[in-house]
Every structure is written in structure tokens, then in C-alpha cells.
Write an enzyme that holds these catalytic residues in place. Structure first.
Site, PDB file in Angstrom:
ATOM      1  CE  LYS A  42      -5.212   2.013   2.362  1.00  0.00           C
ATOM      2  NZ  LYS A  42      -4.111   1.276   3.030  1.00  0.00           N
TER       3      LYS A  42
ATOM      4  CE  LYS B 136      -6.953  -1.172   2.488  1.00  0.00           C
ATOM      5  NZ  LYS B 136      -5.607  -1.686   2.836  1.00  0.00           N
TER       6      LYS B 136
ATOM      7  CG  ASP C  32      -2.010  -1.070   1.152  1.00  0.00           C
ATOM      8  OD1 ASP C  32      -1.822  -2.064   0.408  1.00  0.00           O
ATOM      9  OD2 ASP C  32      -3.041  -0.914   1.827  1.00  0.00           O
TER      10      ASP C  32
END
Lengths: 480, 331, 288
Positions: free
Chosen positions: B231, B267, B168
């Protein structure tokens, strides 16, 4: 492991409403029998008979007008304006308290999704009373002179598409300005008006201030033509609007009309496309398209036509058609067999004239009146579906290349109620809005309503405004 | 202006390889081209987007649909701990919970991943071995992204070396906001390469991008650079995940797939604490991009406390009565 | 007194900025208040009315979108040019309405002043009649007055100048264009007013003046689908009901006739302007 997310049925409980087997007329604060042969109101989603409704005759209307006149002369006219306002505040509060009941009843009788009756119709109706309540003792500030006076008895005839909301649009300003009311609800949707009568009683509104006379066209005609009615307000079709205008010609009656529409929803190539698609959907499928200001003509710039139509079709595919009482329903039932027949007829004509019909795969219930969301592409301005008000979930798509062409096509109608503009360019919005001959222009939004915002048409969409300071003018005589 | 969905922009018959935004290769050739492309994306009207998200938020998800949604949501959770005070012990206990969220009920699904700082990725890998639960590590000078390119890449290398199979990363918001789009693009491409087989989630930190227009542009930028997921947030900035920003990002991945054939996941992270929030997000996915995204491969929740609320609601559905915090494990 | 033989004036229609005769070729005799012959006036036909509506429609776009300041200046210019023809108007009003020279002068003064009054209104209307509406949502919502479109005006039968100006100027101030049927018996000041309009920056077609019989032309205008509104002030006695019914066919805005012709010297108020104005409401989201 992807799989469909099927929503389980989420029906709003019907038990909150208590529909009586039969209803009388609400005259002079009491429910009384009607002299005509009663009619039935049905749930358009199931064709189940909901109740027997009294039909008011000329004699009944006469009694109602007399009651309204008496109330105007003796009670409501002389009342302190602030007290009139307090009654309206009370009504607004009771509508809020009984909101769920009204929402369920509206969806039962009208066929509209509970999500809309719950989130739009009923809250807006309450807001309308709240807004006008505040005007009651401030009318000298409305721009109609220091001491504008009410007309007297208002005869009001309302349609079936927003039964309670149209009642609020009519009754709230009439009462705030000191008029009394004889209201004729639509033939197919009388129930929330009759529940509203109960609200008037709970609010201790003096008898005769609001009278509700149910019935069909003849009853409405009797209200409009009664010689002791001072003010006539009508919302409905342009055809009936014409006959009302003829009927009041040469009398002293003051008239406002809110009639049909064939609004253009103009999408430019620099529009916020996702929101535009939402706006197109909201414009034509809100309330099954039973909306006078519906964005029934999509005018899309040629350069983005394919993209917009593809997005629109994908989006329409996610609309949920079915049980109006299910909280997840987006499109409910068509209000009546007659209306369904008209929608079918015009759609068939559209196809016969060469337009291309598209409908998503969707299962419709076996009983009741249903029509799937429908998009016609390849529509020419000469086609009936580009000119006639369908008053159903049917969108006609036309294209344009330049702003001038967009304006010309948008204005190429005998109606002039509303229009939409989608572009990220502010100066273009103002330029197009300026040139559209329509009473309400939504830029980068559609089908928004508010009691503070004047609503009404140009051209054959009618005259007079409802809402805002401008709406008061319909119910007051200017003073000097 | 060029619209990304113009059919003409798609060359017939080309099916781009994953990791490539093939029809758009020329838009990343220069800063000017990239800027022109990103600013040519359709705008987002804030009011309209928020209204749409709010309307979807009124969907009523009951009974069987709710049960399905809760289990699906659990399986999409990236169970996260990103504290300075994290220890191997904390990570191990989180891993145990990830494997079997409800100790009393083996039918509760495992979560999608455990998300930790890179130095603890090895601990998580060990604790989750054989479970199928992924190990995600935050990297690239999380959460600020304020470090040199070398340091960020080393951060990624370290996490991958520790066994993380999902990275991430955070984008350089400073560079994005000052219009140096190509710099942001190149950094993501570089990180992508460093990831090897690990999946790359690109954190846009939408709370620092301020507008939905920027959220849409940043999503496209990340996808063009090869992101597997976009995300919303680090969870360190407020606002973090909101329904409308998630809506805008879902529209971006939908349009990107339509244009390139490549599917990218989404996400939302930070601020999703209740089952109600999670279900609203699933509705949003369902009605914006459809069933193709309704799986942990394509949609995740970055969250910590959300899991316990999902479990409590799950117990309520199963038993018919309400439960309390002592009936689920603390993290 | 000069013994020069006067050059008489031909009284014609005023349509689309020009002065045509009636397409029908018809004229009628106009007499003064004591019955003496004054002139032959054109007797407008339904086809003249039709042409006038076409001209008024064509002129509407530009006139309605002219800046309010510009419209105000044009209307003020009408007053200026009228003032220059003061004596001629006095003569015509005195003859037609049978007024003394002094009364006629007062009437012409009032007519000129009425233009000035309405000239000053053009750029106030939006401020007085418009609004910003505080809707309960993230929208900027405003309402503005806009003209109804083409307005048919049946001008007063008695007050041939002041009455005419009093019904015409408010229609124009709001940005409408007009097709006017003048007083049947007293049409001459109207024709002269047409000459004033033609020379005072009023674009052709904005005002069209038809001399003749409102009873004959009125129904055609009332029923015309491309006429947006009708002022029945000068409707012949007993004909208003019929005209209003005809007007209903295309949902026209109708200004009903007063029970009797009003005192035109009274403060006109804003009612005649607002009658021929629509309200346009525009919504726009407020967002970043």
C-alpha cells in the site's frame, strides 16, 4: 471477478476538419490551379480518398520561386527583423488555436494515432515557430557574425512521416532568418501543409513569403533544381538525398540533408529495465516506426537478453493497433501501400535469412494499410533487417557482451542519425555517448524532440542541423 | 549483478506456498544479503516512469468502459475514516454507506472494506455483518510506526481480536532509510504471524521514501516478508498515492509473481479523490499487470471522498445529466 | 661557398607515418618557377590514396578522442618544429612559387603562425560551438562539436605551403584525420612538411600527404565510401562539379572551391573548422 478492461471506442470527432474536395497550389498568397494532372490523397486507415490535390509542374514551381524571390527582395528581406518575428509568433499562436483541427487532419492524412498528432506533432510544430520567432531579431547573437544574411529563396522538400512538424522544422528557421520559402510537401500527406497555407493567410503573412507546391518526385526535383533557389533543405531517404546532392553539385546552392537512419538502442545489464522497455517501444513503435531516428536495432547485453525480450513482448502485447482517430490507439496505419509493401518485403527477407519473427496477437482492420508491431530476434549484423532502414514497426534484436562490442556494433552502419543508451551508470553513459557516431544520443530516454535542441546526422544520415542555435546556420550566410 | 527475473533464479517445479518468497529465502539470511538483493533490483528512472504514467493518464475511457470502470472502482474502495474524532456512530454510518453506497440505486456495488482504527474495528464488524464487506484496521502505531515492537504487535493483536480481517500496517521508515532492511523485514514477518488469517497490507509510506528506487525496494521487502498487499501511503503524508509510484509498485508485484508464483495486491491510498484519478489507476493496472489484478482481491483504493465522486459520475452516466453533492450522502 | 657536393633529398609520400614511394613506382619532375629541374617527386596513385584512407581511418579514433589540450600541444609542436626548418621551407617556397627571399620568409612565417593559431583553437571549439539546450522537459540536453572523420583535402595549387597549412590545420584542429593531395606543380614544401609532422608528435596516419595530380586521385577520394568529407579547394579547373557529384554518392560534406585561390594571409575565421565538424546532441533525464 477479474475481467478484461476493454476500452470502448473513443474516436476524436472528424467533423472539426473541413477537407475540401480539391486543393490548388499556394503561390503568392493565393490558391491557384496546378498545371499537372491532379493526384489523390487517401486516408491510409481506410483507403478512402480524402481530396484531389494539384500537382505542380516546372512552370508552377517557377511561378512559386518568382513569387518567393519577389517577396524576399521587396518585403521579407527589407522587413524589420522584429516584425518578421511577430509574424512567426502569430503563426505559432494560430497553430495552437487550431491545434485540434491540425491533429485530426494529420491523423486522417498520415494514419498516425491522434494521441501522437495531438500530443507530439502539433504542439512541437507550434513550439518550433514560437522558438524561431524569438530568433528573428537576435541573429547577431547566433555565433555567425554580427550581421548574418539570409540566402534568399529556400526550396524545401519534406517527407510524409511528420508532415506538419517537418514543415515547421523547415519553414520556421527559414522565415526567422529572413529567407522566403517554396515548400513541397510529401505526395501522400499534403493536407496539413495546405491548412498551414490558410494559417499564413490568417496571420496576414505577406504573399509570396511561403509558397506551397504539392506534387510528387518531379515537383520536388523542380524545386531543388530551379536555378533561382539559393538554399535547398531536404528531409527524406538517403537515396533521394544522394540525387539531390548530385543535382546541386557545382551550383551556388547551399544544401542541408536529413536522411535515413538505423539507430542502435543499447541496453546494458544495469539499465532501469522497465523504462528501457518503454524506451524500446517508444523508439521503434512511435509513429509506426516511420521515424528516421527510430531505434530500429536493439542491442541488448547478453546477460539480460531473455529478461528484456520477455518484458518487451509482454509490453508490446498491450499496444493498441487500429483506428488512428481513436484516442486510445498506440499504433496507427502504415502511410501507404508502397511503404507497407516495403515493410513486408524486408520482414520476409528477415525471416528468410534466419531471424526469428515475433508478432503479438492483434486484429488488424480489413481495409487500409496495416502492419503489426514486430520483433526479430536472433538477428545477425549481416542480415538485411540489421542494415537496411525498414521505416516501419519492425525491431531487430542483436546482442553484445562488452561495452566495446556494443559501440562497435552500434557504429557498424552507414547511417549515423541517432542512438540510445540505457544504463544507470553515469560515467558509462558519457563514455558510450562519446564514442557513438551519431548526431543525437538519447541516454535513458528515446525519441525526444525540442526546438532548442539541434537534430541531424553523421555519415550518410545527412548534414546540417535543425533546431537550436545550430539550426540557424543552415539558413544564414556568416558575416565578418 | 543478479536480476530478479533471471530465469535461473527460479528452480524448476517449485511452487512456493503463499506467504513465502521461496526462491529468495537466502536473500533474507543477513542484512548484507538483503541489502545486496534490494540494491541489485533494476533502478527506476524517474523521468521515464513519470512519462509512462502520464501517457497512460491520457487514455480516454468512455461509455460502457467508463461504466464498468466506475463500478469496479467502487467495489475496490476501502472506505476509510482515520480521524482522532472518529466515534462508533461515525463508523456505523460509514458501514451503512459501504453496504449500499447509493441509497437511491441498489445496483451500485458495495465497497471492498471499511478501514478504521483498531479500537473501532469491532463496531465496524458488527455493522457490516453478513454484508461481505471486509473490515480493515490500521495498526503498528499508525501512521508514524514510532513505537516499540511489542507495542506494535499488541496493536495488531488488538485489531485482530476486535474482528478485523485485514490489517494495514506501516513500515518503520526510519529503519528503512537508515538501511536496517532486515529489521524492517523481521517486523513485517512478526506482524504477519500476529495477523493469523487476517490479510496483511503493508503501507510503505512512499512519500517518506522519496525515490522510486526506494518504493521498488520497499515493495520487494514487504513481499518477501509475506505481505498480501503493498500500500502506498497512510494518507497523512503528502505526496501520497501518485500514478508513477503506483506504477512502480505494480511492476514490483508483477515481477514478484513472475519470480515466485505468488500474487500480491496493490493499494494506492491518499489523494485519489476523483473518478478520473480512479480510472487512470485502473488503466495503469490494466496495462501494467493486466486483468489478473482488476478485482478487489488484488487492487484497492484507500479513500474517503472518492466514493462520492464515483457515485456522482455513475448517476451522470445513468441519467445523462449532471448531479450535485446533495444527491449523494455525506460521510 | 663550399665546394662540397650536396646530398640531395628524395621526395616521397607521407602515409601512415612513413615515407613510402608510390606503390606505382611512378615519379614526376618538379621544376622551379623558372622551369629549372628541382627534384623528382612521387606521383601518387589511386592505390596510394586507398592506403592513405585506411591509415587515416585507423588513426581517427585515437586522434579524435585525444584531449583538446593534447591536440593543441601537438599542433603547436608542429609550429615549433617547422620554425626549426625555417630556412629549408623558405628555399623551397621561394623556388617553387618564384618568390623573393623576403616574400618567401613572410609566407613561411605566416604558415608557422597559422599552426599556432589553430593550436589555440582546439580547446575553444566546444565552448564556442557547443551549447546547453533548454528543452521544455526534465532533461539535460547538450550539444558538442565532433570531427566528421576522414577528410580528403585537395590542397591549393598555387600556395604550396601557406595554402596547404591553411587547409590542413583546421581539419586537424577539430579532430579529423586527413588525406591531402598536394599542389601538383609545387609539392616539395608539402613533403618537407610531412617530415616535420613525422617528428612533431602527430600520430602516424593523422596526416597523409600525397604528391601528385588531384585530377587523377581526386575522383577516387571523392567517391571513396570511407571518406567523410572533401575539401575541393585545390580541385583542378573545371573538375569541381564532377568531384562534388561523386562525393554525393556517400553524402560527403563538401567544401566547394573558391572562384579563385584566396589570399591566404587573410584572417581565416572559423569556417574551415566548422565545415568539418558535426554536432552531437545528448539527452539525459533529470531525476532522483
Amino acid at each position: 471477478m477479474s475481467q478484461l478492461f476493454e476500452y470502448a471506442p473513443a474516436p476524436e470527432s472528424r467533423s472539426i476538419v473541413d477537407v475540401a474536395p480539391s486543393y490548388g497550389l499556394f503561390v503568392d498568397g493565393e490558391f491557384v490551379d496546378g498545371s499537372g494532372e491532379s493526384m489523390k490523397t487517401v486516408n491510409p486507415a481506410t483507403e478512402e480518398v480524402l481530396s484531389e490535390i494539384a500537382v505542380g509542374t516546372e512552370a508552377d514551381v517557377d511561378r512559386a520561386v518568382k513569387a518567393a524571390r519577389r517577396a524576399f527582395t521587396r518585403v521579407w528581406g527589407p522587413m524589420r527583423p522584429a516584425d518578421r518575428g511577430k509574424y512567426l509568433f502569430r503563426i505559432a499562436r494560430i497553430l495552437q488555436e487550431r491545434a485540434r483541427e491540425f491533429a485530426v487532419l494529420e491523423s486522417l492524412d498520415n494514419g498516425k494515432p491522434i494521441r501522437e498528432s495531438r500530443d507530439v506533432d502539433v504542439p512541437l510544430a507550434a513550439a518550433h515557430f514560437f522558438y524561431h520567432a524569438g530568433w528573428a531579431d537576435k541573429l547577431g547573437h547566433a555565433g555567425l557574425g554580427p550581421d548574418p544574411r539570409p540566402h534568399g529563396v529556400a526550396g524545401q522538400v519534406i517527407p510524409w512521416n511528420f508532415p506538419l512538424l517537418m514543415l515547421a522544422w523547415k519553414v520556421a528557421p527559414a522565415l526567422a532568418t529572413g529567407n522566403t520559402v517554396v515548400l513541397k510537401p510529401a505526395e501522400t500527406t499534403p493536407l496539413t501543409a495546405l491548412l498551414f497555407a490558410e494559417v499564413c493567410r490568417q496571420a496576414d503573412l505577406p504573399p509570396g513569403v511561403v509558397n506551397i507546391v504539392t506534387g510528387a518526385g518531379d515537383t520536388g526535383r523542380a524545386v531543388v533544381e530551379h536555378e533561382d533557389v539559393d538554399k535547398v533543405a531536404f528531409t527524406g531517404s538517403t537515396e533521394v538525398g544522394r540525387s539531390i546532392a548530385r543535382a546541386v553539385a557545382g551550383t551556388r546552392k547551399v544544401l542541408t540533408l536529413e536522411l535515413g537512419g538505423k539507430a542502435a538502442n543499447i541496453v546494458f545489464d544495469d539499465a532501469p529495465i522497465d523504462q528501457a522497455v518503454e524506451g524500446i517501444v517508444r523508439g521503434i513503435f512511435f509513429n509506426q516506426g516511420h521515424v528516421c531516428c527510430a531505434g530500429s536495432r536493439l542491442l541488448v547485453q547478453e546477460s539480460v537478453h531473455d529478461e528484456v525480450i520477455a518484458s518487451l513482448q509482454r509490453r508490446i502485447g498491450s499496444l493498441r493497433v487500429g483506428d488512428p482517430l481513436d484516442k486510445n490507439t498506440d499504433i496507427g496505419a502504415i502511410n501507404s501501400a508502397d511503404q507497407l509493401a516495403r515493410i513486408r518485403e524486408l520482414s520476409d527477407i528477415g525471416e528468410a535469412e534466419g531471424a526469428h519473427r515475433w508478432q503479438p496477437a492483434c486484429e488488424l482492420p480489413d481495409r487500409g494499410f496495416w502492419f503489426p508491431p514486430t520483433v526479430f530476434t536472433d538477428v545477425s549484423p549481416a542480415h538485411r533487417i540489421a542494415r537496411d532502414e525498414v521505416f516501419g514497426p519492425v525491431l531487430s534484436v542483436l546482442t553484445f557482451r562488452t561495452p566495446d562490442e556494443a559501440v562497435a556494433k552500434a557504429n557498424n552502419t552507414t547511417y549515423g542519425l541517432s542512438a540510445g543508451i540505457w544504463t544507470e551508470k553515469g560515467s558509462r553513459i558519457l563514455a558510450i555517448a562519446d564514442r557513438l557516431r551519431a548526431g543525437v544520443v538519447w541516454a535513458n530516454t528515446f525519441n525526444q524532440f525540442d526546438p532548442t535542441s539541434p537534430f541531424g546526422g553523421y555519415k550518410q544520415s545527412g548534414y546540417g542541423r535543425e533546431g537550436g542555435r545550430h539550426g540557424l546556420a543552415a539558413y544564414l550566410k556568416e558575416s565578418s | 549483478m543478479t536480476h530478479v527475473l533471471d530465469p535461473g533464479t527460479l528452480e524448476a517445479g517449485t511452487r512456493p506456498a503463499p506467504g513465502s518468497g521461496a526462491p529468495f529465502d537466502d536473500v533474507t539470511r543477513s542484512d548484507a544479503a538483503l541489502r545486496a538483493f534490494l540494491h541489485g533490483l533494476p533502478g527506476v528512472d524517474q523521468v521515464g516512469a513519470e512519462q509512462r504514467a502520464a501517457t497512460l493518464g491520457t487514455r480516454s475511457i468512455k461509455t460502457t468502459a467508463k461504466a464498468w470502470a466506475i463500478d469496479t472502482a467502487i467495489s475496490m474502495v476501502d472506505l476509510t475514516t482515520l480521524e482522532g474524532a472518529d466515534t462508533p456512530g461515525k463508523v456505523r454510518s460509514l458501514a451503512a454507506k459501504a453496504r449500499r453506497p447509493d441509497p437511491a440505486d441498489p445496483t451500485a456495488p458495495a465497497v471492498a472494506a471499511v478501514c478504521v482504527y483498531g479500537d473501532l474495528a469491532g463496531v465496524a464488524v458488527e455493522a457490516l455483518e453478513g454484508s461481505g464487506v471486509h473490515v480493515a484496521a490500521v495498526a503498528t502505531a499508525f501512521p508514524s510506526s514510532r513505537a516499540s515492537r511489542e507495542v506494535k504487535l499488541a496493536d495488531v493483536r488488538d485489531a485482530v481480536g476486535n474482528g478485523a480481517d485485514e490489517i494495514d500496517m506501516v513500515i518503520d521508515r526510519g529503519a528503512f532509510l537508515s538501511g536496517r532492511y532486515l529489521e524492517v523485514f523481521e517486523e513485517i514477518v512478526a506482524v504477519r504471524q500476529e495477523c493469523g488469517d487476517a490479510h496483511l497490507k503493508v503501507i510503505l509510506e512512499t512519500g517518506e521514501l522519496f525515490t522510486y528506487d526506494n518504493a521498488r525496494r520497499a515493495s520487494w521487502l514487504a513481499m518477501l516478508a509475506g505481505a498480501d498487499f503493498v500500500k502506498t501511503s497512510t494518507g497523512k503524508i503528502s505526496p501520497a498515492a501518485t500514478l508513477p509510484v503506483c506504477l512502480v509498485m505494480l511492476e514490483a508485484v508483477r515481477d514478484f509473481r513472475a519470480a515466485t508464483g505468488r500474487q500480491v495486491g496493490v493499494k494506492p491510498a491518499g489523494g485519489i479523490r476523483t473518478t478520473k484519478d480512479a480510472v487512470k489507476h485502473l488503466v495503469l493496472v490494466n496495462e501494467t499487470v493486466g486483468a489478473d489484478w482488476l478485482s478487489p482481491d488484488w487492487f484497492r483504493f484507500g479513500a474517503s471522498s472518492l466514493l462520492n465522486d464515483l457515485l456522482l459520475q455513475r448517476q451522470k452516466l445513468r441519467t445523462g445529466h449532471y448531479s450535485g453533492p446533495d444527491h449523494v450522502s455525506i460521510d | 661557398m663550399s665546394d662540397r657536393l650536396a646530398v640531395r633529398k628524395t621526395y616521397k609520400l607521407y602515409v601512415d607515418g612513413a615515407f613510402p614511394r608510390s606503390e606505382s613506382g611512378r615519379t614526376y619532375e618538379v621544376h622551379d618557377a623558372r622551369g629549372a629541374f628541382l627534384a623528382n617527386a612521387a606521383l601518387a596513385s589511386r592505390k596510394d590514396a586507398r592506403d592513405a584512407v585506411v591509415a587515416a581511418r585507423a588513426a581517427f579514433g585515437k586522434w579524435s578522442r585525444a584531449t583538446a589540450y593534447n591536440r593543441g600541444q601537438v599542433l603547436y609542436r608542429v609550429a615549433e618544429v617547422m620554425e626549426g626548418r625555417h630556412a629549408q621551407f623558405c628555399e623551397e617556397v621561394a623556388a617553387g612559387e618564384g618568390l623573393s627571399a623576403g616574400r618567401a620568409r613572410a609566407v613561411v612565417d605566416a604558415a608557422v603562425d597559422r599552426w599556432v593559431w589553430y593550436a589555440g583553437w582546439t580547446d575553444k571549439l566546444a565552448a564556442v560551438l557547443g551549447s546547453a539546450n533548454p528543452v521544455a522537459g526534465p532533461f539535460f540536453d547538450f550539444s558538442l562539436p565532433e570531427p566528421s572523420g576522414v577528410v580528403a583535402v585537395l590542397a591549393p595549387q598555387r600556395s604550396s605551403l601557406l595554402g596547404l597549412v591553411s587547409v590542413l590545420a583546421p581539419v586537424l584542429a577539430g579532430g579529423n584525420t586527413a588525406v591531402v593531395v598536394t599542389s601538383r606543380e609545387r609539392p616539395l614544401p608539402a613533403v618537407t612538411l610531412g617530415e616535420v609532422l613525422a617528428t612533431s608528435d602527430v600520430p602516424g596516419g593523422v596526416v597523409n600527404l600525397l604528391t601528385g595530380d588531384a585530377g587523377e586521385i581526386g575522383p577516387w577520394l571523392a567517391e571513396h565510401d570511407d571518406v567523410d568529407a572533401i575539401d575541393l579547394t585545390g580541385a583542378p579547373a573545371g573538375r569541381a562539379l564532377e568531384l562534388e557529384r561523386l562525393a554525393a554518392g556517400s553524402i560527403k560534406r563538401v567544401l566547394r572551391p573558391p572562384a579563385e585561390e584566396p589570399d591566404w594571409t587573410a584572417d581565416p575565421g572559423t569556417g574551415r573548422m566548422t565545415r568539418f565538424l558535426e554536432t552531437k546532441t545528448v539527452w539525459h533525464p533529470i531525476g532522483l
